[in-house]
Design an enzyme around this catalytic site. Structure first.
Site, PDB file in Angstrom:
ATOM      1  N   GLU A 197       0.805  -1.226   0.000  1.00  0.00           N
ATOM      2  CA  GLU A 197       0.000   0.000   0.000  1.00  0.00           C
ATOM      3  C   GLU A 197       0.841   1.281   0.000  1.00  0.00           C
ATOM      4  OE1 GLU A 197      -4.047   0.263   1.563  1.00  0.00           O
ATOM      5  OE2 GLU A 197      -3.051   1.108   3.315  1.00  0.00           O
TER       6      GLU A 197
ATOM      7  N   LYS B 258       0.387   5.101   1.133  1.00  0.00           N
ATOM      8  CA  LYS B 258      -0.422   6.107   1.829  1.00  0.00           C
ATOM      9  C   LYS B 258       0.484   7.116   2.516  1.00  0.00           C
ATOM     10  CE  LYS B 258      -1.440   3.396   6.033  1.00  0.00           C
ATOM     11  NZ  LYS B 258      -2.520   2.855   6.858  1.00  0.00           N
TER      12      LYS B 258
ATOM     13  N   LYS C 276      -8.140   2.165  -2.704  1.00  0.00           N
ATOM     14  CA  LYS C 276      -8.601   2.026  -1.329  1.00  0.00           C
ATOM     15  C   LYS C 276      -9.168   3.373  -0.886  1.00  0.00           C
ATOM     16  CE  LYS C 276      -7.290  -0.221   2.944  1.00  0.00           C
ATOM     17  NZ  LYS C 276      -6.230  -0.238   3.925  1.00  0.00           N
TER      18      LYS C 276
ATOM     19  N   GLU D 299     -14.227  -5.703   2.458  1.00  0.00           N
ATOM     20  CA  GLU D 299     -13.570  -5.668   3.767  1.00  0.00           C
ATOM     21  C   GLU D 299     -14.562  -5.946   4.893  1.00  0.00           C
ATOM     22  OE1 GLU D 299     -10.495  -2.614   4.606  1.00  0.00           O
ATOM     23  OE2 GLU D 299     -11.889  -1.972   6.156  1.00  0.00           O
TER      24      GLU D 299
ATOM     25  N   ASN E  30     -10.077  -7.103   8.242  1.00  0.00           N
ATOM     26  CA  ASN E  30      -9.310  -5.961   8.742  1.00  0.00           C
ATOM     27  C   ASN E  30      -9.154  -6.089  10.253  1.00  0.00           C
ATOM     28  OD1 ASN E  30      -8.075  -3.521   9.223  1.00  0.00           O
ATOM     29  ND2 ASN E  30      -9.448  -2.339   7.922  1.00  0.00           N
TER      30      ASN E  30
ATOM     31  N   GLU F 217      -5.658  -7.556   6.485  1.00  0.00           N
ATOM     32  CA  GLU F 217      -5.242  -6.152   6.482  1.00  0.00           C
ATOM     33  C   GLU F 217      -4.980  -5.651   7.909  1.00  0.00           C
ATOM     34  OE1 GLU F 217      -8.186  -3.739   4.242  1.00  0.00           O
ATOM     35  OE2 GLU F 217      -9.234  -5.646   4.023  1.00  0.00           O
ATOM     36  N   SER F 218      -4.038  -4.740   8.027  1.00  0.00           N
ATOM     37  CA  SER F 218      -3.752  -3.951   9.236  1.00  0.00           C
ATOM     38  C   SER F 218      -2.968  -4.692  10.327  1.00  0.00           C
ATOM     39  CB  SER F 218      -5.030  -3.392   9.874  1.00  0.00           C
ATOM     40  OG  SER F 218      -5.671  -2.495   8.995  1.00  0.00           O
TER      41      SER F 218
END
Length: 262
Positions: A58, A60, A120, A169, A190, A220-221
Site C-alpha cells: 500500500e 499512503k 482504497k 472488507e 481488517n 489487512e492492518s
C-alpha cells in the site's frame, strides 16, 4: 467526553467532497468517458497464487491513527520500489482529508507498475465506482459495514460489469455473513476497528475459520513482522495488505523482503 467515531467522520467528509466533485463531473459524463478505456488488469489472478502468500503493498501518505507516516513522500519513487520488489498488487489510498490521498495517484502509479492497482477509499455509491474505473483502478475496496445487503450487491455487480474486482472488507461475523451471502470472491479481514482505530490481530484468528476455502482471503492492518505473515500463510490466507510498515521504513525494499521472506 464524547468518543470520536473516525469512520463516521470520514464518511461525512467524503459525502461533502462528492457533492462538490459531481458539480465538476457528472455521473453521465463519467459513464461516457470510460467507454474505450484499456481493460482493467486482472486483480484476482495476480493475488491468488498456489502455495504462496501474495503481497498487496500500500501507498499512503498519512493515517488518522498516526498522522503523517512518511516524511519524504514520493509517490512515483515508492511505486518503483514496489515494482522492483516484485509485489503482486499495489493499493493506493485516495481519501483526501484523513489519508492525504488523491484519486489521480492511481494513474500515476499505473504508469510505473505492471501489476493491478486497488483503489482504497470509502466507496459507498455508484458514482465512485464509475470514478474508480475512469481514473484507472483495476479493483476497489468496499467496506461491508457501510452497506445494506442490497446496496453492496448493487456495487459488486456494477464493478464487475466494468471489469473491476472488489475486495470486500469485513470487521466482524455479521460483515462476513453479508459478504458470503452475496458470493463475494475476495474477503478482506481488517484487524483494525475503523471506529476506534484500535488493532487486534486476533480478529483474523477469530474470523478466518468462518470463510469457505474457495474464497480469496486478504488480511489487512497491524502486520509488522515476518512472523505475522508466516502465521497467515500457514493459516491459509491468500494475501496480505500492508502499508504502514513499509511507509515508515527507511528502506522500503528491505522491509518488503524482510516481511515477505523474499
Amino acid at each position: 467526553m464524547k468518543k470520536t467515531d473516525t469512520l463516521k467522520d470520514i464518511i461525512t467528509k467524503k459525502k461533502e467532497r462528492l457533492l462538490a466533485v459531481k458539480q465538476i463531473l457528472t455521473e453521465d459524463e463519467l459513464k461516457s468517458k470510460i467507454q474505450g478505456l484499456p481493460v482493467p488488469r486482472p486483480f484476482i489472478s495476480a493475488i491468488n497464487k498456489p502455495r504462496q502468500i501474495s503481497l498487496i503493498a500500500e501507498i499512503k501518505m498519512r493515517s488518522p491513527s498516526r498522522g503523517g507516516i512518511r516524511e519524504n513522500f514520493n509517490l512515483r519513487e515508492i511505486a518503483q520500489i514496489y515494482q522492483d520488489a516484485g509485489v503482486q498488487a499495489v493499493s493506493v489510498l485516495t481519501e483526501e482529508d484523513y489519508f492525504g490521498g488523491d484519486i489521480t495517484f492511481i494513474n500515476q502509479v499505473k504508469e510505473i507498475v505492471t501489476v493491478p492497482v486497488l483503489r482504497k477509499d470509502f466507496i459507498f455509491e455508484p458514482y465512485q465506482v464509475y470514478e474508480s474505473r475512469f481514473y484507472g483502478a483495476d479493483a476497489i475496496l468496499l467496506i461491508a459495514e457501510l452497506f445494506s445487503k442490497e446496496s453492496l450487491s448493487q456495487l459488486l455487480e456494477l464493478a464487475g460489469s466494468l471489469g473491476m474486482a472488489c475486495l470486500v472488507e469485513t470487521h466482524n461475523e455479521k460483515d462476513i455473513k453479508k459478504a458470503l451471502s452475496l458470493k463475494a470472491e475476495i474477503i478482506g479481514i481488517n484487524n483494525r476497528d475503523l471506529h476506534t482505530l484500535e488493532v487486534d490481530l486476533k480478529n483474523t484468528e477469530r474470523f478466518f475459520p468462518l470463510i469457505p476455502k474457495d474464497k480469496i482471503v486478504v488480511v489487512e492492518s497491524g502486520l509488522k513482522k515476518r512472523a505475522d505473515v508466516s502465521f497467515l500463510k500457514i493459516l491459509g490466507a491468500q494475501a496480505v495488505l500492508i502499508g504502514e510498515a513499509f511507509m515508515e521504513a527507511s528502506d522500503i525494499r528491505m522491509k518488503v523482503e524482510e516481511l515477505m521472506g523474499w
